[in-house]
Design a protein around this motif. Sequence first.
Motif, PDB file in Angstrom:
ATOM      1  N   UNK A  24       0.826  -1.210   0.000  1.00  0.00           N
ATOM      2  CA  UNK A  24       0.000   0.000   0.000  1.00  0.00           C
ATOM      3  C   UNK A  24       0.858   1.258   0.000  1.00  0.00           C
ATOM      4  N   UNK A  25       1.901   1.273   0.804  1.00  0.00           N
ATOM      5  CA  UNK A  25       2.763   2.463   0.836  1.00  0.00           C
ATOM      6  C   UNK A  25       3.496   2.638  -0.488  1.00  0.00           C
ATOM      7  N   UNK A  26       3.867   1.541  -1.131  1.00  0.00           N
ATOM      8  CA  UNK A  26       4.536   1.621  -2.440  1.00  0.00           C
ATOM      9  C   UNK A  26       3.589   2.184  -3.493  1.00  0.00           C
ATOM     10  N   UNK A  27       2.367   1.649  -3.536  1.00  0.00           N
ATOM     11  CA  UNK A  27       1.436   2.116  -4.564  1.00  0.00           C
ATOM     12  C   UNK A  27       1.061   3.577  -4.329  1.00  0.00           C
ATOM     13  N   UNK A  28       0.894   3.971  -3.080  1.00  0.00           N
ATOM     14  CA  UNK A  28       0.572   5.377  -2.785  1.00  0.00           C
ATOM     15  C   UNK A  28       1.712   6.292  -3.215  1.00  0.00           C
ATOM     16  N   UNK A  29       2.948   5.885  -2.928  1.00  0.00           N
ATOM     17  CA  UNK A  29       4.107   6.700  -3.303  1.00  0.00           C
ATOM     18  C   UNK A  29       4.228   6.799  -4.826  1.00  0.00           C
ATOM     19  N   UNK A  30       3.987   5.697  -5.518  1.00  0.00           N
ATOM     20  CA  UNK A  30       4.069   5.698  -6.984  1.00  0.00           C
ATOM     21  C   UNK A  30       2.980   6.582  -7.584  1.00  0.00           C
ATOM     22  N   UNK A  31       1.757   6.487  -7.055  1.00  0.00           N
ATOM     23  CA  UNK A  31       0.669   7.325  -7.548  1.00  0.00           C
ATOM     24  C   UNK A  31       0.988   8.803  -7.329  1.00  0.00           C
ATOM     25  N   UNK A  32       1.533   9.137  -6.172  1.00  0.00           N
ATOM     26  CA  UNK A  32       1.881  10.527  -5.877  1.00  0.00           C
ATOM     27  C   UNK A  32       2.978  11.037  -6.818  1.00  0.00           C
ATOM     28  N   UNK A  33       3.917  10.176  -7.172  1.00  0.00           N
ATOM     29  CA  UNK A  33       4.975  10.558  -8.116  1.00  0.00           C
ATOM     30  C   UNK A  33       4.371  10.897  -9.475  1.00  0.00           C
ATOM     31  N   UNK A  34       3.426  10.088  -9.931  1.00  0.00           N
ATOM     32  CA  UNK A  34       2.756  10.355 -11.220  1.00  0.00           C
ATOM     33  C   UNK A  34       2.017  11.691 -11.144  1.00  0.00           C
TER      34      UNK A  34
END
Length: 124
Positions: A24-34
């Motif tokens: 979850x923390x990985x996907x949230x960080x990746x989404x925020x980067x996009x």
Amino acid sequence: MKGKRAGVGACWLVLAALGCSSASSKTQAAEETVRRFFAALPSEDCAVLEPLLATGGNARPCEETVRELNEHGFSLVGISGATVDGRDAEAVIVRARVARDGEERKEPWLLRVERQAGAWRVRF
């Protein structure tokens, strides 16, 4: 014996929860980067954008990537989800809804966001 099995089951639940939290923390960080990349895209400022772009492999220079995206009027409409890449735990596939010249594309873009040198970076 029954208490021992319950303890083992509880351990598995804790490990599963930790794995979910990590994903979850990985996907949230990746989404925020996009989101950050597309928010900064109109500025064409590679001092801001370059740290958000993946390097190595077939990655093009920041200026080239930014110029091409802006020439075609790409913008982020929203993110419809993200999953950790099953082939690489340090990469996330983000499903991004994008528009070209103001018209939303029918199919989402699948953007690979990789952790490089401790930061999440988008690969186009």
